[in-house]
Write a protein that holds these residues in place. Structure first.
Motif, PDB file in Angstrom:
ATOM      1  N   CYS A 109       0.828  -1.216   0.000  1.00  0.00           N
ATOM      2  CA  CYS A 109       0.000   0.000   0.000  1.00  0.00           C
ATOM      3  C   CYS A 109       0.856   1.256   0.000  1.00  0.00           C
ATOM      4  CB  CYS A 109      -0.965   0.005   1.179  1.00  0.00           C
ATOM      5  SG  CYS A 109      -0.252   0.498   2.762  1.00  0.00           S
ATOM      6  N   PHE A 111       2.068   2.969   2.483  1.00  0.00           N
ATOM      7  CA  PHE A 111       1.865   3.969   3.538  1.00  0.00           C
ATOM      8  C   PHE A 111       3.024   3.989   4.534  1.00  0.00           C
ATOM      9  CE2 PHE A 111      -0.171   6.209   7.043  1.00  0.00           C
ATOM     10  CZ  PHE A 111      -0.804   7.231   6.357  1.00  0.00           C
ATOM     11  N   ARG A 145       1.982  -3.557   7.599  1.00  0.00           N
ATOM     12  CA  ARG A 145       0.894  -4.523   7.723  1.00  0.00           C
ATOM     13  C   ARG A 145       0.698  -5.314   6.437  1.00  0.00           C
ATOM     14  NH1 ARG A 145      -1.473  -7.478  11.688  1.00  0.00           N
ATOM     15  NH2 ARG A 145      -3.710  -7.117  11.934  1.00  0.00           N
TER      16      ARG A 145
ATOM     17  N   ALA B 207      -8.084  -5.157  12.086  1.00  0.00           N
ATOM     18  CA  ALA B 207      -7.345  -5.364  10.836  1.00  0.00           C
ATOM     19  C   ALA B 207      -6.119  -4.451  10.774  1.00  0.00           C
ATOM     20  CB  ALA B 207      -8.247  -5.106   9.635  1.00  0.00           C
ATOM     21  N   SER B 208      -6.245  -3.266  11.352  1.00  0.00           N
ATOM     22  CA  SER B 208      -5.110  -2.343  11.492  1.00  0.00           C
ATOM     23  C   SER B 208      -4.326  -2.028  10.222  1.00  0.00           C
ATOM     24  CB  SER B 208      -4.122  -2.884  12.542  1.00  0.00           C
ATOM     25  OG  SER B 208      -4.712  -2.973  13.787  1.00  0.00           O
ATOM     26  N   MET B 210      -2.211   0.405   7.962  1.00  0.00           N
ATOM     27  CA  MET B 210      -1.321   1.452   8.478  1.00  0.00           C
ATOM     28  C   MET B 210      -1.885   2.853   8.262  1.00  0.00           C
ATOM     29  SD  MET B 210       0.720  -0.317  10.034  1.00  0.00           S
ATOM     30  CE  MET B 210       1.485   1.121  10.735  1.00  0.00           C
ATOM     31  N   GLU B 211      -2.686   3.017   7.222  1.00  0.00           N
ATOM     32  CA  GLU B 211      -3.399   4.289   7.099  1.00  0.00           C
ATOM     33  C   GLU B 211      -4.747   4.126   7.793  1.00  0.00           C
ATOM     34  OE1 GLU B 211      -5.326   7.371   3.798  1.00  0.00           O
ATOM     35  OE2 GLU B 211      -5.469   5.223   3.534  1.00  0.00           O
ATOM     36  N   THR B 212      -5.046   5.020   8.689  1.00  0.00           N
ATOM     37  CA  THR B 212      -6.360   4.995   9.340  1.00  0.00           C
ATOM     38  C   THR B 212      -7.403   5.431   8.307  1.00  0.00           C
ATOM     39  OG1 THR B 212      -5.985   7.264  10.023  1.00  0.00           O
ATOM     40  CG2 THR B 212      -5.451   5.530  11.626  1.00  0.00           C
ATOM     41  N   VAL B 260      -4.881   4.173  -1.109  1.00  0.00           N
ATOM     42  CA  VAL B 260      -5.426   3.769   0.188  1.00  0.00           C
ATOM     43  C   VAL B 260      -4.380   2.909   0.890  1.00  0.00           C
ATOM     44  CG1 VAL B 260      -7.243   2.437   1.328  1.00  0.00           C
ATOM     45  CG2 VAL B 260      -7.820   3.934  -0.581  1.00  0.00           C
ATOM     46  N   GLY B 261      -4.083   3.286   2.124  1.00  0.00           N
ATOM     47  CA  GLY B 261      -2.993   2.638   2.858  1.00  0.00           C
ATOM     48  C   GLY B 261      -3.405   1.383   3.587  1.00  0.00           C
ATOM     49  N   GLY B 262      -3.897   0.419   2.828  1.00  0.00           N
ATOM     50  CA  GLY B 262      -4.300  -0.861   3.415  1.00  0.00           C
ATOM     51  C   GLY B 262      -5.766  -0.831   3.817  1.00  0.00           C
ATOM     52  N   PHE B 264      -7.900  -4.497   4.337  1.00  0.00           N
ATOM     53  CA  PHE B 264      -8.006  -5.809   4.987  1.00  0.00           C
ATOM     54  C   PHE B 264      -9.378  -6.060   5.600  1.00  0.00           C
ATOM     55  CE2 PHE B 264      -3.674  -4.016   5.876  1.00  0.00           C
ATOM     56  CZ  PHE B 264      -3.015  -4.663   4.850  1.00  0.00           C
ATOM     57  N   ARG B 294      -5.063   7.204  15.434  1.00  0.00           N
ATOM     58  CA  ARG B 294      -4.980   5.757  15.690  1.00  0.00           C
ATOM     59  C   ARG B 294      -5.836   5.338  16.890  1.00  0.00           C
ATOM     60  NH1 ARG B 294      -4.329   1.625  12.491  1.00  0.00           N
ATOM     61  NH2 ARG B 294      -2.816   2.931  11.393  1.00  0.00           N
TER      62      ARG B 294
END
Lengths: 168, 801
Positions: A109, A111, A145, B207-208, B210-212, B260-262, B264, B294
């Motif tokens: 991703c 980030f 992650r 799921a966490s 890294m980008e909220t 989008v930073g992840g 999951f 966070r």
């Protein structure tokens, strides 16, 4: 407690960011990360937790990997700061770490990636001996992650080779 | 499979085009947009798990410097209805089935809490200010008077007679009940020589990514509608919900998921903030942005898992399974938007690749005063796999044989394929396993593991004189992938002759743009780098869904290949007319169409495009329909089955109970690989998330319903230290259920990792293990390991999961 008049005090700051001298003023309560992102438009530095834990906001302050979310901008006065935007120099060229992360797919991703790369730079610039287990320990403050770290470790080893850093 | 073209880009290890941008910090996440007049939003959130709101006083906050507006539920009355979370339909096939009952309740979540707050973290007021710091300052000045009520924090609380309601519209705190029976379960349990019962729990996790989450909304005076950038997996669902709640036409709402930073699964449903920000932007006619921090993420973004199973198995002395009964309870928090994905997935995945003649599953999904429960990566499959593999492990113990012996005794063979289990998938179709060869996968895995010289079960002392026990364990999984209903794509040639893909779905790091470019490159015989790809924007395609459930390469990828083939046909059709050559004598290659055997007679895609713009230069094929642009939607017949086997090698410190995973191996089959590099990345990351679930990750609440895990200091993600070396091998059985021959991979790695770790711990402990049951609860903590060795461990009783 945040807020109040004290929080809104402004102080002058003089730094070098990515090789360019920057003079300006910052609110004393502004984090270095917010100043870089909002003040200077350097949005390559990401905020993953704002609690100083995930490492996404790592930048170099006077050559040391530093969490810019828990450092005030005013503390960076008279410091030299390097962010991901300044890592490769000019043009479309990449730093060996960036090149290796890209080629080895050491990201998904993207980030955590800028902070991760800055932390890896800190490791490679530091004193040896350099090794995979040493790198693992060094990176324990940078969370990813997506990748499960394997391809990050491989990328750093490749970059080390490119940069002439010995690896054991 | 014979390659249809001279050069195949599908199957190549191509470095994702996304990487070069992202390593330079040039990605554009929602937090990175800079807009003139952009305002910031901060929330006042509930500090109580359940309380009556006596009053909310925003006077002081409203007068705070920099504050532009403050919104509470009263400001939304009659303007935004409560968010209706029930988004997943139960298909007719399941509703009609005589032995399946699904009672799935809609769930209303307030956009901002009005009379009652129902979990810590629920939004009470939104502050809009000139910057984030000012908004957060003002948020602290909002006075909320709450009258505490007793919270519901467990299934027992929720199902107790006269239990208070978590959701006032739901009389019995039931989010869903799923019951399914196949075969003669009663008979199996009456006849079989042996029975055993195991209680298996997969804890609540985050799921966490890294980008909220973050949302930016912009509305312009005089322009109908709103544009919303959201860090979401499901731009279309967000668009539809905003349109519905704000009374707009869907086409007047544009939702864009930029970088989008992840995700999951954490970003797979529609959140109150997305509706509210769109509303605020329209009210103020100014752009507004909220960036979750966070701590907020831990208390306001959905969690996953939290399933508690009681599984019974009837089997014979030779290990043959006759029947399974599994009753489970899922703690859904205040909402359960995907009951079919989260809970019904147990029905479709518990069996795995075992032959199970009879099965009864009964899932009770309850509302509690916690955060919403959504399908986190794997969604019901990791819980099912862990439950099944713990059951197999217990059977092995009962029979005095190994886990793999019991597995092999019951495993379906490739000769039985395609195999119909008699169970329905959540899309209402019969489950028919396509081309699953678990035996070969297991053989390959064992060969890989054997090469690694791990001395299993051999105690050794480490440098500090501690007793280190080593063991290897296995886990298994199946995964129905590429679920419908559909996804679309447009493939076009633009005015400069460039090939462009506009695809449904959205990417959160899966390198979809690269995958789609590879697909189109093969159809047009160009380099993938010459294909522009855009996705994650509802402005491109009228209809779409999103990215989840290992579906995008299958469903959107198939739409891409279909659209590319249609476009190729049209290009040939136009070129044939222009060149006065029969279509069959034309070749498409390197951005040109040329005559077979006479390469000097050729046209560029640009030339062909020009001839399709109505006017004097247009050929007849262009007069009716301008341009070169083809749309296609792919509707999969049903899912296609990925499967695999995982092995873990662990070291257990017998004195402290600490477990280190030394290595993971996986052999998986996701059909045809489009880009092995991307597939490996998906598998690696998922395995390590599985390690987190196995040993580290746990969302905890105290007895008042206050979350105890609100930072990465409390909620432990695997770091580079805990994450071991990974080895993989692929089987490649092409799927016949889509034109690409692909199966899904995004979730595969996570599913069986906990089983493998638990079995490895058992193997390491060997005779020292007196009670395996502490290893049936995820995460397996050091004290669980000690307890399994019969060591007295005092546990903190303040924490309940």
């Amino acid at each position: 407690m945040s807020g109040g008049a004290e929080g809104k005090q402004i102080r002058p700051i003089r730094t070098v960011v990515n090789g360019a001298p920057i003079e300006g003023t910052v609110p004393v309560r502004q984090s270095l990360a917010d100043w870089l992102r909002d003040g200077l438009g350097l949005t390559g530095t990401h905020l993953g937790c704002e609690q100083g834990v995930c490492g996404a906001c790592t930048v170099m302050v006077d050559g040391e990997p530093t969490r810019s979310c828990i450092m005030f901008a005013v503390q960076a006065d008279r410091s030299e700061i390097l962010t991901i935007e300044g890592l490769a120099g000019t043009g479309d060229s990449l730093h060996p770490l960036q090149e290796a992360f890209s080629e080895r797919h050491g990201l998904q991703c993207g980030f955590c990636t800028p902070g991760m790369i800055m932390a890896c730079l800190g490791y490679l610039n530091g004193e040896g001996p350099h090794s995979r287990s040493g790198l693992r320990r060094y990176l324990s403050g940078n969370l990813c992650r997506c990748t499960g770290y394997m391809k990050i470790l491989e990328a750093v080893e490749e970059a080390a080779q490119q940069m002439g850093v010995s690896w054991s | 499979m014979k390659a249809p073209f001279d050069v195949a880009h599908i199957g190549q290890r191509i470095v994702p085009r996304e990487n070069r941008v992202l390593v330079q910090g040039k990605g554009t996440y929602v937090g990175d947009f800079r807009l003139n007049g952009l305002l910031s939003v901060a929330f006042v959130r509930s500090p109580s798990a359940r309380a009556r709101i006596v009053s909310i006083d925003v006077t002081e906050a409203r007068s705070c410097e920099g504050v532009v507006a403050v919104f509470t539920a009263d400001d939304l009355l009659g303007k935004i209805a409560p968010l209706r979370l029930m988004q997943e339909n139960v298909p007719p096939g399941i509703l009609r089935h005589p032995s399946i009952q699904v009672d799935s309740r809609p769930c209303n979540v307030p956009v901002l809490a009005r009379d009652e707050v129902s979990h810590v973290g629920q939004g009470i007021a939104a502050i809009v200010a000139v910057d984030r710091a000012s908004a957060e300052d003002a948020a602290e000045l909002v006075r909320v008077d709450l009258e505490e009520l007793v919270p519901i924090l467990s299934a027992d609380d929720a199902l107790a007679p006269d239990a208070p309601r978590v959701d006032p519209t739901n009389a019995d705190n039931l989010a869903a009940r799923i019951q399914a029976t196949f075969g003669d379960v009663e008979g199996a349990f009456a006849d079989a020589a042996r029975h055993l019962t195991v209680r298996v729990k997969s804890g609540r996790v985050s799921a966490s990514p890294m980008e909220t989450r973050s949302v930016l909304a912009q509305a312009t005076k005089g322009v109908e509608g709103v544009t919303v950038w959201s860090s979401t997996q499901v731009p279309y669902l967000v668009r539809n919900a905003i349109a519905q709640h704000l009374g707009l036409r869907e086409e007047d709402v544009r939702v864009i998921a930029p970088d989008v930073g992840g995700g999951f699964g954490a970003k797979v449903h529609v959140y109150p903030e997305e509706i509210l920000l769109a509303f605020i932007a329209r009210s103020l006619e100014q752009p507004v942005r909220w960036i979750e921090d966070r701590q907020e993420h831990f208390i306001a973004t959905a969690h996953g898992r939290d399933q508690d199973h009681l599984i019974q198995v009837a089997f014979e002395d030779d290990g043959q399974i006759r029947g399974i009964r599994d009753h489970f309870v899922q703690d859904c928090g205040i909402g359960f938007p995907y009951p079919m994905s989260s809970a019904y997935n147990v029905v479709s995945h518990l069996q795995g690749l075992l032959e199970v003649p009879s099965m009864e599953i009964d899932g009770t999904c309850v509302l509690t005063n916690k955060v919403v429960n959504v399908p986190y990566r794997g969604s019901g499959r990791p819980e099912s796999a862990f439950t099944r593999d713990r059951m197999l492990s217990r059977m092995a113990r009962d029979l005095g044989v190994g886990f793999l012996d019991v597995l092999r005794r019951n495993m379906l063979t490739v000769e039985q394929m395609p195999y119909s289990t008699g169970v329905l998938y959540r899309d209402g179709e019969q489950i028919v396993y396509d081309g699953c060869d678990m035996k070969s996968a297991l053989e390959r895995l064992q060969a890989m593991v054997a090469e690694a010289s791990v001395a299993a079960g051999q105690p050794a002392l480490d440098g500090l004189g501690r007793q280190c026990l080593k063991g290897i364990g296995f886990g298994t999984y199946t995964e129905g992938t590429g679920v419908g209903p559909f996804e679309g794509a447009v493939v076009s040639v633009d005015e400069a002759g460039r090939l462009t893909v506009e695809a449904g779905g959205a990417s959160q790091g899966q390198s979809h743009a690269t995958t789609f470019a590879q697909i189109v490159a093969d159809e047009f015989q160009v380099d993938p780098s010459e294909v522009l790809v855009r996705s994650g924007d509802t402005g491109f395609l009228r209809y779409g869904v999103g990215t989840f459930a290992s579906r995008t390469t299958i469903v959107a990828g198939s739409a891409v290949v279909q659209a590319a083939r249609k476009l190729r046909e049209r290009v040939l059709n136009v070129a044939a007319e222009m060149m006065e050559i029969d279509q069959s004598d034309l070749l498409v290659q390197a951005g040109r169409v040329s005559a077979r055997g006479a390469p000097s007679r050729s046209l560029s895609l640009r030339d062909i495009f020009v001839a399709t713009i109505p006017g004097p230069r247009a050929v007849s094929a262009g007069q009716d329909l301008p341009g070169l642009r083809e749309v296609s939607y792919f509707v999969p017949p049903t899912v296609t089955w990925s499967y695999g086997v995982v092995a873990a090698a662990v070291t257990v410190d017998a004195d402290t109970g600490m477990v280190a995973v030394d290595k993971f191996w996986i052999v998986h089959d996701c059909g045809r690989l489009i880009n092995p590099l991307v597939v490996e990345g998906q598998v690696d990351g998922a395995l390590i998330q599985g390690l987190g679930a196995a040993l580290l990750e746990s969302i905890l609440y105290d007895s008042n319903g206050t979350p105890l895990t609100t930072s990465f200091m409390d909620y432990l993600l695997p770091t580079a230290v805990e994450s071991p070396e990974l080895r993989h091998d692929h089987l490649e059985t092409p799927s016949e259920r889509n034109p690409l021959g692909v199966k899904g991979i995004g979730e595969s790695g996570i599913i069986a990792a906990p089983s493998a770790v638990a079995n490895a711990i058992e193997a390491a402990l060997g005779e020292l293990m007196t009670d395996p049951s502490p290893l049936d609860v995820l995460p397996i903590r050091p004290e669980s390991v000690l307890a399994s060795m019969g060591k007295d461990v005092s546990r903190r009783d303040s924490a309940r999961s």
